[in-house]
Enzyme design. Structure first.
Site, PDB file in Angstrom:
ATOM      1  N   GLU A  88      18.733   4.593   8.888  1.00  0.00           N
ATOM      2  CA  GLU A  88      18.417   6.010   9.117  1.00  0.00           C
ATOM      3  C   GLU A  88      17.595   6.538   7.953  1.00  0.00           C
ATOM      4  O   GLU A  88      17.780   6.123   6.804  1.00  0.00           O
ATOM      5  CB  GLU A  88      19.721   6.810   9.258  1.00  0.00           C
ATOM      6  CG  GLU A  88      19.553   8.278   9.583  1.00  0.00           C
ATOM      7  CD  GLU A  88      20.900   8.952   9.844  1.00  0.00           C
ATOM      8  OE1 GLU A  88      21.770   8.326  10.487  1.00  0.00           O
ATOM      9  OE2 GLU A  88      21.076  10.095   9.381  1.00  0.00           O
ATOM     10  N   GLU A  92      17.143  16.868   6.357  1.00  0.00           N
ATOM     11  CA  GLU A  92      18.228  17.691   6.866  1.00  0.00           C
ATOM     12  C   GLU A  92      18.238  19.044   6.160  1.00  0.00           C
ATOM     13  O   GLU A  92      18.187  19.112   4.929  1.00  0.00           O
ATOM     14  CB  GLU A  92      19.578  17.005   6.661  1.00  0.00           C
ATOM     15  CG  GLU A  92      19.742  15.727   7.462  1.00  0.00           C
ATOM     16  CD  GLU A  92      21.131  15.141   7.310  1.00  0.00           C
ATOM     17  OE1 GLU A  92      21.986  15.418   8.157  1.00  0.00           O
ATOM     18  OE2 GLU A  92      21.346  14.411   6.320  1.00  0.00           O
ATOM     19  N   GLN A 102      17.315  18.565   2.344  1.00  0.00           N
ATOM     20  CA  GLN A 102      17.902  17.334   1.815  1.00  0.00           C
ATOM     21  C   GLN A 102      17.226  16.119   2.436  1.00  0.00           C
ATOM     22  O   GLN A 102      16.958  16.095   3.638  1.00  0.00           O
ATOM     23  CB  GLN A 102      19.403  17.276   2.112  1.00  0.00           C
ATOM     24  CG  GLN A 102      20.066  15.973   1.660  1.00  0.00           C
ATOM     25  CD  GLN A 102      21.532  15.924   1.988  1.00  0.00           C
ATOM     26  OE1 GLN A 102      22.346  16.589   1.354  1.00  0.00           O
ATOM     27  NE2 GLN A 102      21.895  15.136   2.996  1.00  0.00           N
ATOM     28  N   GLY A 112      24.461   7.554   0.834  1.00  0.00           N
ATOM     29  CA  GLY A 112      24.714   7.902  -0.555  1.00  0.00           C
ATOM     30  C   GLY A 112      23.464   8.036  -1.401  1.00  0.00           C
ATOM     31  O   GLY A 112      23.529   7.955  -2.635  1.00  0.00           O
TER      32      GLY A 112
END
Length: 215
Positions: A88, A92, A102, A112
């Site tokens: 992915e 966001e 983000q 992470g």
């Protein structure tokens, strides 16, 4: 931040698949605009019909306005949403603050790698372009043509290399980290609408059904 030339050919995405709540996702093939509404129906998620392997992806996005605390709205790549081993790459928006975005990426379900980027504007006030350039050796995130992040592949480290759909959704993320991530949902401004236009996908890297099944 530094400008980067556009060197990955793209085309407009003309067809989408809505994964859930199609009545809350409005797509106009004539204009290319997509509007995802969050209200009592709890949002929606759309995606490209096919996966791609590398290239440039993105859209011009106007985020929802008002008190959007708790909501997550986004545009991202995923090998398959909900798969515990998904690759992915994300843009966001965290509803508690429309002046930042983000970025993150996952390999085989492991993330992470979050970074927060101040935008210098309120993303709900107008359309702005958000692009992801993904190749076998680097990922570049751009806002209005300006690089906000570049990650280069290092030998021996995991890398997102599964074919991926282009996705976008609006959802209530209040339950993540006890509301610290996006804030807690208030909903005083329902309905909320996240608008997408000029949605772009790569030319020449879309997989056929046979190729996709072999991956």
């Amino acid at each position: 931040m530094a400008a980067v030339p556009s060197n990955h050919p793209t085309e407009l995405l003309t067809k989408i698949v809505v994964d859930y709540t199609p009545e809350a996702c409005h797509h106009s093939p004539e204009t290319g605009e997509i509007h995802v509404v969050y209200d009592h129906r709890l949002g929606a998620r759309w995606r490209s019909p096919s996966r791609f392997l590398y290239g440039t992806f993105g859209a011009s996005i106007r985020c929802p306005a008002g008190d959007t605390s708790g909501l997550n709205y986004n545009i991202y790549l995923s090998s398959l949403e909900g798969d515990k081993l998904q690759d992915e790459i994300d843009f966001e928006f965290l509803g508690k603050d429309n002046t930042a975005v983000q970025t993150n990426y996952y390999t085989s379900g492991s993330g992470g790698r979050e970074q927060i980027h101040p935008l210098g504007f309120d993303a709900s006030e107008d359309f702005h372009e958000y692009l992801i350039r993904w190749s076998s050796d680097e990922i570049v995130w751009l806002v209005d043509g300006v690089v906000v992040r570049r990650d280069v592949r290092r030998e021996g480290e995991p890398w997102p290399e599964k074919p991926m759909f282009l996705y976008a959704s609006v959802w209530d993320a209040s339950g993540v980290d006890e509301g610290r991530w996006t804030g807690k949902y208030v909903g005083s401004g329902e309905p909320y609408a996240c608008s997408y236009k000029e949605v772009r996908v790569p030319i020449g890297t879309m997989l056929t059904e046979e190729e996709d099944e072999s991956k």
